[in-house]
Write a protein that holds these residues in place. Sequence first.
Motif, PDB file in Angstrom:
ATOM      1  N   GLY A 196       0.981 -15.754   1.137  1.00 28.68           N
ATOM      2  CA  GLY A 196       2.315 -16.105   1.593  1.00 28.68           C
ATOM      3  C   GLY A 196       2.440 -16.030   3.099  1.00 28.68           C
ATOM      4  O   GLY A 196       3.424 -16.476   3.671  1.00 28.68           O
ATOM      5  N   VAL A 197       1.411 -15.448   3.770  1.00 26.57           N
ATOM      6  CA  VAL A 197       1.363 -15.355   5.229  1.00 26.57           C
ATOM      7  C   VAL A 197       0.107 -16.097   5.693  1.00 26.57           C
ATOM      8  O   VAL A 197      -0.990 -15.855   5.190  1.00 26.57           O
ATOM      9  CB  VAL A 197       1.324 -13.884   5.707  1.00 26.57           C
ATOM     10  CG1 VAL A 197       1.194 -13.810   7.222  1.00 26.57           C
ATOM     11  CG2 VAL A 197       2.569 -13.148   5.243  1.00 26.57           C
ATOM     12  N   THR A 198       0.262 -16.974   6.671  1.00 29.67           N
ATOM     13  CA  THR A 198      -0.831 -17.865   7.055  1.00 29.67           C
ATOM     14  C   THR A 198      -2.019 -17.136   7.670  1.00 29.67           C
ATOM     15  O   THR A 198      -3.168 -17.400   7.320  1.00 29.67           O
ATOM     16  CB  THR A 198      -0.323 -18.925   8.055  1.00 29.67           C
ATOM     17  OG1 THR A 198       0.796 -19.603   7.468  1.00 29.67           O
ATOM     18  CG2 THR A 198      -1.407 -19.928   8.379  1.00 29.67           C
ATOM     19  N   PHE A 199      -1.742 -16.198   8.601  1.00 28.38           N
ATOM     20  CA  PHE A 199      -2.819 -15.585   9.377  1.00 28.38           C
ATOM     21  C   PHE A 199      -3.017 -14.125   8.984  1.00 28.38           C
ATOM     22  O   PHE A 199      -2.064 -13.424   8.650  1.00 28.38           O
ATOM     23  CB  PHE A 199      -2.517 -15.682  10.868  1.00 28.38           C
ATOM     24  CG  PHE A 199      -2.277 -17.084  11.352  1.00 28.38           C
ATOM     25  CD1 PHE A 199      -3.333 -17.993  11.443  1.00 28.38           C
ATOM     26  CD2 PHE A 199      -1.012 -17.516  11.680  1.00 28.38           C
ATOM     27  CE1 PHE A 199      -3.122 -19.288  11.878  1.00 28.38           C
ATOM     28  CE2 PHE A 199      -0.782 -18.814  12.116  1.00 28.38           C
ATOM     29  CZ  PHE A 199      -1.845 -19.708  12.215  1.00 28.38           C
ATOM     30  N   PRO A 200      -4.265 -13.623   9.054  1.00 31.51           N
ATOM     31  CA  PRO A 200      -4.515 -12.206   8.755  1.00 31.51           C
ATOM     32  C   PRO A 200      -3.961 -11.312   9.855  1.00 31.51           C
ATOM     33  O   PRO A 200      -3.721 -11.749  10.981  1.00 31.51           O
ATOM     34  CB  PRO A 200      -6.043 -12.124   8.679  1.00 31.51           C
ATOM     35  CG  PRO A 200      -6.519 -13.250   9.548  1.00 31.51           C
ATOM     36  CD  PRO A 200      -5.505 -14.348   9.391  1.00 31.51           C
ATOM     37  N   ALA A 201      -3.775 -10.038   9.527  1.00 34.34           N
ATOM     38  CA  ALA A 201      -3.242  -9.058  10.478  1.00 34.34           C
ATOM     39  C   ALA A 201      -3.697  -7.676  10.027  1.00 34.34           C
ATOM     40  O   ALA A 201      -4.460  -7.537   9.065  1.00 34.34           O
ATOM     41  CB  ALA A 201      -1.723  -9.143  10.540  1.00 34.34           C
ATOM     42  N   ALA A 202      -3.229  -6.648  10.724  1.00 34.97           N
ATOM     43  CA  ALA A 202      -3.580  -5.280  10.341  1.00 34.97           C
ATOM     44  C   ALA A 202      -2.789  -4.862   9.106  1.00 34.97           C
ATOM     45  O   ALA A 202      -1.609  -5.186   8.961  1.00 34.97           O
ATOM     46  CB  ALA A 202      -3.284  -4.331  11.499  1.00 34.97           C
ATOM     47  N   GLU A 203      -3.439  -4.127   8.224  1.00 36.52           N
ATOM     48  CA  GLU A 203      -2.794  -3.664   6.992  1.00 36.52           C
ATOM     49  C   GLU A 203      -1.858  -2.494   7.286  1.00 36.52           C
ATOM     50  O   GLU A 203      -2.201  -1.570   8.021  1.00 36.52           O
ATOM     51  CB  GLU A 203      -3.843  -3.230   5.978  1.00 36.52           C
ATOM     52  CG  GLU A 203      -3.266  -2.754   4.651  1.00 36.52           C
ATOM     53  CD  GLU A 203      -4.339  -2.396   3.636  1.00 36.52           C
ATOM     54  OE1 GLU A 203      -3.984  -2.090   2.491  1.00 36.52           O
ATOM     55  OE2 GLU A 203      -5.541  -2.432   3.999  1.00 36.52           O
ATOM     56  N   ILE A 204      -0.668  -2.548   6.690  1.00 37.86           N
ATOM     57  CA  ILE A 204       0.324  -1.477   6.824  1.00 37.86           C
ATOM     58  C   ILE A 204       0.722  -1.016   5.416  1.00 37.86           C
ATOM     59  O   ILE A 204       1.523  -1.682   4.747  1.00 37.86           O
ATOM     60  CB  ILE A 204       1.573  -1.938   7.599  1.00 37.86           C
ATOM     61  CG1 ILE A 204       1.193  -2.433   8.986  1.00 37.86           C
ATOM     62  CG2 ILE A 204       2.593  -0.802   7.685  1.00 37.86           C
ATOM     63  CD1 ILE A 204       2.369  -2.987   9.783  1.00 37.86           C
ATOM     64  N   PRO A 205       0.190   0.100   4.931  1.00 39.21           N
ATOM     65  CA  PRO A 205       0.636   0.634   3.638  1.00 39.21           C
ATOM     66  C   PRO A 205       2.069   1.168   3.756  1.00 39.21           C
ATOM     67  O   PRO A 205       2.426   1.800   4.757  1.00 39.21           O
ATOM     68  CB  PRO A 205      -0.359   1.764   3.351  1.00 39.21           C
ATOM     69  CG  PRO A 205      -1.531   1.493   4.249  1.00 39.21           C
ATOM     70  CD  PRO A 205      -0.946   0.856   5.477  1.00 39.21           C
ATOM     71  N   VAL A 206       2.865   0.900   2.737  1.00 38.44           N
ATOM     72  CA  VAL A 206       4.261   1.336   2.722  1.00 38.44           C
ATOM     73  C   VAL A 206       4.528   2.091   1.425  1.00 38.44           C
ATOM     74  O   VAL A 206       4.231   1.587   0.331  1.00 38.44           O
ATOM     75  CB  VAL A 206       5.227   0.137   2.835  1.00 38.44           C
ATOM     76  CG1 VAL A 206       6.678   0.620   2.908  1.00 38.44           C
ATOM     77  CG2 VAL A 206       4.900  -0.720   4.059  1.00 38.44           C
ATOM     78  N   ASP A 207       5.096   3.299   1.551  1.00 33.31           N
ATOM     79  CA  ASP A 207       5.460   4.116   0.392  1.00 33.31           C
ATOM     80  C   ASP A 207       6.976   4.112   0.235  1.00 33.31           C
ATOM     81  O   ASP A 207       7.702   4.458   1.174  1.00 33.31           O
ATOM     82  CB  ASP A 207       5.005   5.567   0.579  1.00 33.31           C
ATOM     83  CG  ASP A 207       3.502   5.702   0.725  1.00 33.31           C
ATOM     84  OD1 ASP A 207       2.779   4.788   0.295  1.00 33.31           O
ATOM     85  OD2 ASP A 207       3.057   6.728   1.285  1.00 33.31           O
ATOM     86  N   PHE A 208       7.439   3.726  -0.947  1.00 32.30           N
ATOM     87  CA  PHE A 208       8.862   3.774  -1.264  1.00 32.30           C
ATOM     88  C   PHE A 208       9.079   5.010  -2.139  1.00 32.30           C
ATOM     89  O   PHE A 208       8.683   5.033  -3.306  1.00 32.30           O
ATOM     90  CB  PHE A 208       9.290   2.502  -1.992  1.00 32.30           C
ATOM     91  CG  PHE A 208       9.134   1.257  -1.150  1.00 32.30           C
ATOM     92  CD1 PHE A 208      10.211   0.747  -0.439  1.00 32.30           C
ATOM     93  CD2 PHE A 208       7.908   0.603  -1.057  1.00 32.30           C
ATOM     94  CE1 PHE A 208      10.081  -0.388   0.339  1.00 32.30           C
ATOM     95  CE2 PHE A 208       7.762  -0.529  -0.286  1.00 32.30           C
ATOM     96  CZ  PHE A 208       8.849  -1.028   0.419  1.00 32.30           C
ATOM     97  N   ILE A 209       9.677   6.043  -1.560  1.00 32.81           N
ATOM     98  CA  ILE A 209       9.801   7.336  -2.225  1.00 32.81           C
ATOM     99  C   ILE A 209      10.999   7.338  -3.173  1.00 32.81           C
ATOM    100  O   ILE A 209      12.109   6.956  -2.781  1.00 32.81           O
ATOM    101  CB  ILE A 209       9.954   8.473  -1.193  1.00 32.81           C
ATOM    102  CG1 ILE A 209       8.848   8.381  -0.121  1.00 32.81           C
ATOM    103  CG2 ILE A 209       9.927   9.829  -1.885  1.00 32.81           C
ATOM    104  CD1 ILE A 209       7.445   8.465  -0.646  1.00 32.81           C
ATOM    105  N   SER A 210      10.762   7.769  -4.418  1.00 30.41           N
ATOM    106  CA  SER A 210      11.829   7.820  -5.433  1.00 30.41           C
ATOM    107  C   SER A 210      12.689   6.567  -5.381  1.00 30.41           C
ATOM    108  O   SER A 210      13.881   6.624  -5.081  1.00 30.41           O
ATOM    109  CB  SER A 210      12.702   9.061  -5.231  1.00 30.41           C
ATOM    110  OG  SER A 210      11.943  10.236  -5.336  1.00 30.41           O
ATOM    111  N   PRO A 211      12.092   5.396  -5.652  1.00 31.87           N
ATOM    112  CA  PRO A 211      12.805   4.137  -5.417  1.00 31.87           C
ATOM    113  C   PRO A 211      13.929   3.829  -6.389  1.00 31.87           C
ATOM    114  O   PRO A 211      14.688   2.873  -6.172  1.00 31.87           O
ATOM    115  CB  PRO A 211      11.690   3.092  -5.549  1.00 31.87           C
ATOM    116  CG  PRO A 211      10.720   3.711  -6.500  1.00 31.87           C
ATOM    117  CD  PRO A 211      10.731   5.175  -6.169  1.00 31.87           C
ATOM    118  N   ALA A 212      14.063   4.610  -7.460  1.00 33.20           N
ATOM    119  CA  ALA A 212      15.134   4.335  -8.425  1.00 33.20           C
ATOM    120  C   ALA A 212      16.491   4.662  -7.829  1.00 33.20           C
ATOM    121  O   ALA A 212      16.613   5.356  -6.821  1.00 33.20           O
ATOM    122  CB  ALA A 212      14.920   5.138  -9.708  1.00 33.20           C
ATOM    123  N   ASP A 213      17.537   4.143  -8.469  1.00 32.78           N
ATOM    124  CA  ASP A 213      18.907   4.360  -8.024  1.00 32.78           C
ATOM    125  C   ASP A 213      19.169   5.830  -7.734  1.00 32.78           C
ATOM    126  O   ASP A 213      18.685   6.714  -8.445  1.00 32.78           O
ATOM    127  CB  ASP A 213      19.865   3.868  -9.117  1.00 32.78           C
ATOM    128  CG  ASP A 213      21.318   4.057  -8.750  1.00 32.78           C
ATOM    129  OD1 ASP A 213      21.883   5.076  -9.180  1.00 32.78           O
ATOM    130  OD2 ASP A 213      21.866   3.219  -8.023  1.00 32.78           O
TER     131      ASP A 213
END
Length: 394
Positions: free
Chosen positions: A167-184
């Motif tokens: 979905g993104v044309t060019f490669p880049a640096a990887e950024i891991p993202v943590d969504f903590i307790s994502p429920a309501d």
Amino acid sequence: MTSKTSQMKVPATYMRGGTSKGVFFKLNDLPEKAQQAGKNRDAFLLRVVGSPDPYSKHIDGMGGATSSTSKVVILSQSTHKDHDVDYLFGQISIDRALVDWSGNCGNLSAAVGPFAIQAGLVPSDRIPQNGTASVRVWQANINKTIVVHVPIRDGEVQEMGDFELDGVTFPAAEIPVDFISPADGTGHMFPTGNVTDDLVVPEVGTFHATFINAGIPTIFLQADALGYLGTELQEDINTDQIALDRLEKIRAYGALKMGLISNAAEAEIHQHTPKIAFVSKPKSYRASNGKDISEGDVDLLVRAVSMGKLHHAMMGTAAVAIASAACIPGTIVNIAAGGGERNSITFGHPSGVLKVGAIASRSDTGWIVEKAIMSRSARIIMEGWVRVPSDIFE
């Protein structure tokens, strides 16, 4: 007649985060009248993006005339303990004078960490010379914690790399993202109390559905119940206004069943939430970039609608909802992925594939998702000032 109105000049940064783009601001850089929530802030941001635009082109603004590119972010130093920044997200309607503050953008969440560092909102002693800076973000729309792991090289944010994101044309640096307790925040991940329900939509039909509040409130349906294969691309659906209207009506009644609105008509002013998505078992298909996706490459297929249109890839918050639902036995998503307990899945979307993970556990009150995990990338595209006519405020 020539207008004597001048333009104000406001510091801004235009960034890509994941498969989205948006205009980023520091709160204290905004015009004084836009530093508080309300009509003046909304008027300013609408004019920045170029909405409402009856031509749906955003020629006279920074928006890109899609749900993925009509976004704004406001950051400030955090008022919450153990957090670096407060992050407020606004989804701008293209053809209406509407800023929807009801949810988060998971894709732009990946850009919040790099922007916070570049903008000096993270203490310099937290930034290693080489390694990773973990930026703790308070997501102010939904009152949740996000941890963005930003790669650092030579004391600066590393933007370039070889991480490829469909979905993104060019490669880049990887950024891991943590969504903590994502429920309501109230703990009701499944607002009806069930992992599946029947959704009755007048004059449309009855659909087996999973309603989940994780990442963003989302309604999951079976693709075949809608007459779809699950391999559809944008042009297959976005050129069919009857189909879009039907999906919007289903979304409205789903929002009502989730308790997000008090009557179906209110869905019109809450375009950003909930999302509606349909899933199917793995199938081979050709992605929008011409890449062939094999049935064996994925655990399931997912297509999602954002702001009334089929998304070109996958919204980050919806990916969190997918990961959360997939790891809990019996949901529509879990069944499409083959059932059982799992902590990660790879799903196919219109632009390719995405792997997401979640850590879930049982409690006395039901399932709890402790953390959802995915990798994105981000890049500053432009920085400087955005100009807006000075007569927009009341």
